[in-house]
Structure formats: C-alpha cells, structure tokens
Design an enzyme around this catalytic site. Structure first.
Site, PDB file in Angstrom:
ATOM      1  N   HIS A 102      -6.560  -0.858 -28.128  1.00 30.89           N
ATOM      2  CA  HIS A 102      -7.562   0.178 -28.324  1.00 30.89           C
ATOM      3  C   HIS A 102      -8.892  -0.175 -27.696  1.00 30.89           C
ATOM      4  O   HIS A 102      -9.545   0.620 -27.032  1.00 30.89           O
ATOM      5  CB  HIS A 102      -7.780   0.360 -29.832  1.00 30.89           C
ATOM      6  CG  HIS A 102      -7.522   1.744 -30.236  1.00 30.89           C
ATOM      7  ND1 HIS A 102      -6.617   2.094 -31.183  1.00 30.89           N
ATOM      8  CD2 HIS A 102      -8.060   2.892 -29.765  1.00 30.89           C
ATOM      9  CE1 HIS A 102      -6.593   3.390 -31.304  1.00 30.89           C
ATOM     10  NE2 HIS A 102      -7.454   3.899 -30.451  1.00 30.89           N
TER      11      HIS A 102
ATOM     12  N   GLU B 239      12.099   0.800   0.354  1.00 29.39           N
ATOM     13  CA  GLU B 239      11.429  -0.499   0.377  1.00 29.39           C
ATOM     14  C   GLU B 239      12.359  -1.600   0.859  1.00 29.39           C
ATOM     15  O   GLU B 239      12.049  -2.780   0.763  1.00 29.39           O
ATOM     16  CB  GLU B 239      10.808  -0.846  -0.977  1.00 29.39           C
ATOM     17  CG  GLU B 239      11.732  -0.799  -2.148  1.00 29.39           C
ATOM     18  CD  GLU B 239      11.039  -1.179  -3.467  1.00 29.39           C
ATOM     19  OE1 GLU B 239       9.893  -1.661  -3.457  1.00 29.39           O
ATOM     20  OE2 GLU B 239      11.678  -1.004  -4.517  1.00 29.39           O
TER      21      GLU B 239
ATOM     22  N   ASP C 129       7.419  -4.456  -0.464  1.00 29.72           N
ATOM     23  CA  ASP C 129       8.755  -5.015  -0.293  1.00 29.72           C
ATOM     24  C   ASP C 129       9.322  -4.710   1.091  1.00 29.72           C
ATOM     25  O   ASP C 129      10.014  -5.541   1.672  1.00 29.72           O
ATOM     26  CB  ASP C 129       9.697  -4.502  -1.390  1.00 29.72           C
ATOM     27  CG  ASP C 129       9.546  -5.329  -2.655  1.00 29.72           C
ATOM     28  OD1 ASP C 129       9.465  -6.569  -2.546  1.00 29.72           O
ATOM     29  OD2 ASP C 129       9.496  -4.752  -3.754  1.00 29.72           O
TER      30      ASP C 129
ATOM     31  N   CYS D  62       3.460   4.107  -1.446  1.00 31.62           N
ATOM     32  CA  CYS D  62       2.834   3.597  -2.669  1.00 31.62           C
ATOM     33  C   CYS D  62       2.589   2.093  -2.629  1.00 31.62           C
ATOM     34  O   CYS D  62       2.118   1.521  -3.603  1.00 31.62           O
ATOM     35  CB  CYS D  62       3.648   3.978  -3.899  1.00 31.62           C
ATOM     36  SG  CYS D  62       5.295   3.286  -3.895  1.00 31.62           S
TER      37      CYS D  62
END
Ligand code: PEP
Ligand code: MG
Length: 548
Positions: A184, A427, A451, A498
C-alpha cells in the site's frame, strides 16, 4: 562511498540526507494483570481511533476519498471484535498490553497473509500497522517521523499512515529496504510521485545511517551513500535536467503519437505489477503492451490461485477501460527462477526449460492462468500473448488450452469475452523466420527484442563480459524485425515492439518507416518517446541504411 541496487517504486532522482524510520518492537514482558492491561488497551484503542479519524480527514483533503478510505479500514480493524478477543486471550498469559496487541496483530496478519485473494493478502500489513499504532499509544512513545529538513527516508518498511502524516515537500525520496513494490505504501508513494526504491540488496537499516548524505537514482534503481563531490555535482545536473524535461513534456499529454509527416503509431506501457497501471495512465500511455505476469508468481510463496490472478488482471483491465491491455502469460526459467516451481538445474538455462515449454509440461498451471485471464477479459479490452514461441505445435497447444478455459467458464456460468485476442511474442529467430505462417494462426505479434537479440546473436543477455559484443543494431536483428512486420501486415494483423529497443532513438525512424503499429516502453518514457516521434519525417528514411 557505497552503492546498493534495488527495485523501483517510482522514478526520479533525490539528493539529500537520510533519515531512518524504525518500527517499534515489543519484547515479551509481564503486565499488571489481565483486567488492568485490558483497560489500558481500550484506552489506547480509543486514542488510535481518534488519530485515524484525523488522518482520514487529512488524506481526504490531500488525495481524495479513495485513498482516505484506507484509514476507515484501519479504524474497523482497530475496533474489530476478533482482534479484541485475541488481545484478551493473549492477556490471559499475564503479559503487557503492548505485547498482547503486537502478538494479536501478528496472529491476524498471518491469517490474512495465508489467504488466496491478493487484496486480502495485502491486508496483513494493515493489521500489523494498526496494532503498532495502538502499541505506540500504550507506550506513549512517539515513534513517528518528523522531518526538519527535506530528507530521504530510509526504512525496512513504512506504515502508510506515517507517509500520509508527512508534508510531501519534505520528502525527497524513500528507500523501503525490505518492502515490495505492491504494498500500500508503495502505491501511495507512486501516487505522490516520490522517487523511491524497494527490496534493496545488502543494506542494513541502522540508526548510524541518520544524517548520511545519499543519492537516490530511481532511474537505475540505485542508492549511493556518501557519494564524492564529483558525483554530487553530476547528479545535481542530471536531476535538474530530468525535472526540466518532465515539465516540458507535459505538453505532449493528451496528444496523438504522430510523426511530422502524419504517420500514426501507439505508445503502450510495459508493467510488472497491476499497481503500475496508474503510472501508465498518468503518463498518458495508449495501452499496456506487456504486463509481465510472472511477477505475480515471483511475488508469491506458492502458485497464485485463479482468483488471486483474476484480481490482478481485472485491476489493470478495468483501469485501462477501452484502451488495450496485453498480458503476457507466465515467462519463467532462464534468469527468473521460482523455488516452488522446483525447476531443474540446467547447463544452459536460457536455452532450457522456460516459458511456454514449462506450460506445456505442466498444463494445469497454464490452464489456471488462461482461465483467470478470460475471466478478466469481461472487464475491458484484454489481449493475451505467449512468450518464447518457436513452433506451430506450441500455438496449437495454446489454442486448445484457451478453448478449455472458455469451456470451464461456460460451465461455471461466468462471463468472458469469447473473442479475446491471442498473440505471440516474436523473440526467437524461429518465430521471426516462420512469421508468415504464424501470422495466420494468431491475432497479433509483439517483438521481444531483448530475447530476439540474445538468440539471434547467440550472446547471453545477462553476461556482463559480453556486453561489448552485444550489438542490438546488428542487421540480422533488424532484418528479422522487418520480416516479421511485413508478414504480420500481409496477414492483416498488428505488430508491436516491447523489448528495450522500442525506445532506441536511432532505430525509431526505421521502426516507424516499416510500419510497426505500437511501441511498448516503461511508462516514464511515454511522453519523451512521443516528443521524439513528433520530430521524425519518415518520408526521408532509407530502410536499406538499417538492413542493407
Ligand atoms: C524481450 O525479450 O524483449 C521481452 C520483452 O521480454 P523479457 O525482457 O521479459 O524477456
Ligand atoms: Mg523475452
């Protein structure tokens, strides 16, 4: 000078003196008898409740109802009858009220911690926090932090109430040496945009650190204690540049991502926890391009249940609304090992038992995840992608398992999106070379350049000695990216990037020219990437310069 590495809670830089926060710890001690000690407890609880009411009002004014609700929960916990009964039971052993409250808090916290539901698990820390607040009233010891000058707080962990009591302008940064990034207090820290680190390796939070000068580099996730003068000068400059730039970039909020010649693309975010979705939205991300779901497994001491995963996925999907969320299925093995998976030791782990290979051998784990994902698909625009694909048979397996997950939910009468998109990561060189075939079997591609580079160049991505040979602009990699993009578009499916290359300034013109549909980066880079793209004119870009 000493430097330590940790995980990032929120980006930025801080330079200043450290101030140590240490939690109270009560040793077992005799009390005045159960009745007298119970009266002391009741009084301290009243004081706690009054203090929580004040905190509720202060937080409501500073941050709004949603965040202030935390203190309503704390108040309910303090007044909870089970908690009271547990304190009474502990007092029967003739211990002090302080010790009984601490023990009762710990017992209830353990019950919460053992629950499957992610939300309930997180409540364990809240119970501990409430118990310690009552203890501090019993002891009449003011353990709270008081900042006389702007400082960097260092602690093992910090109760959220402590953070909310402080003046934000006095907090330069926070180091939660033992805390996680999903607690939190970490979430509140991100909302307050305070540079912060968590899970710092090798550091002991002792009172000697009080007053030490430190640099917190939350871009590289590093804490430097007692830096030399040169370093301080360099970092002061970096901090100023970072802050000036951040201000300037605000102008790109709410704008489309478009090149000078009008070519549109999308900037998505890479996140590793469901709580980071707030970061993505604050930085005006256009979607989530990679949610590394394995961090849910890494953060857990046992296999996360379907319900627990569902809560994480739903949180992201709901927060993103109509914007797309791409969640990657479990990608462990290689450099990400998890004890309870009991993975074999391997000679070449990067080429070994990982990701989809594990899911195929242990289909129940994969099915649980896919079922949780389909459940979450009902709440927004969710797509799922599979890492480390090399063959048609793996894609077939994924579709079969997805069909089973759908059947499962139908049988249970739960709502889900039948048409949830399923994509794969490109990848491996195998996936890129076979991309013409695979593009007909899936809904989208996302290129994992980290990768893809490692496997194309046959260079270990985590071996620091090979860094100088790791040329991520190697034409072999760029040709595979181009090939995959062309094949995706021929089959009419979108393709994103990505991996880290997605924000490579030199390669941006190339990616835009070949028509990559989406670039997914850390939320902090969204606006700067949008700015860079706005300056590029793709009409003048010569693709051959990159791949020829
Ligand atoms: C990649 O390989 O580029 C990627 C995005 O995945 P990860 O870095 O998690 O392996
Ligand atoms: Mg990868």
């Amino acid at each position: 000078m000493k430097s330590y590495k940790g995980g990032r809670v929120f980006e930025g830089y801080a330079l200043g003196k450290l101030i140590v926060y240490a939690a109270l710890k009560v040793e077992k001690e005799a009390g005045l008898g159960p009745e007298k000690e119970f009266e002391r407890f009741v009084k301290a609880r009243q004081e706690t409740v009054a203090a929580l009411d004040k905190l509720y009002m202060a937080t409501l004014a500073k941050m709004g109802e949603k965040e202030a609700q935390l203190f309503v929960t704390h108040k309910l916990m303090a007044e909870d009858l089970d908690f009271e009964d547990t304190v009474r039971m502990e007092l029967e052993n003739n211990v002090s009220a302080e010790y009984a409250v601490q023990a009762a808090g710990e017992q209830l916290a353990e019950i919460f911690a053992s629950m499957d539901d992610a939300y309930m698990k997180e409540r364990a820390n809240d119970v501990r926090e409430v118990a310690m607040r009552i203890v501090s009233f019993l002891k009449k010891a003011d353990t709270s932090l008081s900042l006389k000058e702007p400082s960097i707080i260092i602690c093992d962990d910090l109760p959220s109430s402590e953070l909310m009591k402080l003046d934000k302008n006095m907090i330069l940064g926070i180091v939660f040496a033992k805390g996680g990034s999903n607690s939190h207090v970490s979430i509140l820290t991100r909302m307050l945009e305070i540079p912060a680190l968590c899970s710092v390796e090798g550091i002991e939070v002792t009172p000697e650190l009080n007053g030490e000068f430190a640099i917190l580099d939350a871009m590289k996730s590093e804490l430097i204690i007692a830096p030399d003068g040169k370093m301080v000068t360099a970092y002061s400059k970096k901090k100023k540049e970072y802050e000036d730039n951040k201000l300037k970039l605000q102008a790109f909020k709410g704008k489309e991502t478009v090149t000078k010649d009008g070519k549109k693309t999308m900037i998505y975010s890479n996140i590793a926890s469901s709580f980071e979705v707030e970061n993505a939205l604050r930085n005006d991300s256009e979607g989530i391009g990679l949610f590394r779901s394995e961090f849910i497994y890494l953060d857990s001491s046992d296999y996360p249940s379907e319900d627990e995963q569902f809560e994480h996925y739903k949180r992201v999907v709901e927060a993103m609304g109509e914007k797309q969320t791409i969640i990657r299925t479990l990608d462990i093995g290689a450099d990400k090992k998890i004890d309870y998976f009991d993975l074999p030791d391997e000679e070449n782990p990067a080429l070994g038992f990982r990701s989809i290979r594990i899911c195929r051998e242990r289909p129940q784990i994969f099915l649980t995840q896919l079922t949780a994902l389909y459940r979450a698909s009902h709440y927004g625009n969710l797509a799922v992608m599979i890492p480390m694909i090399i063959s048609h048979s793996e894609i077939k397996f994924v579709h079969e398992m997805a069909a089973m997950a759908r059947e499962n939910l139908k049988a249970r009468g739960l709502p889900f999106n039948e048409k949830m998109k399923i994509g794969i990561m490109v990848e491996t060189p195998a996936a890129a070379i076979m991309s013409d075939v695979f593009a007909r079997e899936v809904d989208f591609f996302s290129i994992g350049t980290n990768d893809l580079s490692q496997y194309t160049l046959a260079i270990d991505r985590v071996n620091p000695n090979l860094g100088s040979s790791f040329n991520s602009h190697h034409r072999a990699i760029l040709r595979l990216i181009k090939l995959s993009t062309e094949n995706a578009h021929k089959a009419g499916i979108p393709i994103g990037i990505c991996g880290e290359l997605a924000r490579d300034e030199e390669l941006l013109p190339f990616f835009l020219k070949i028509g990559v549909d989406e670039l997914s980066v850390s939320p902090a880079y969204t606006l700067s990437l949008r700015e860079q793209i706005s300056k590029i004119d793709t009409t003048n870009v010569d693709v051959n310069k990159f791949v020829g």
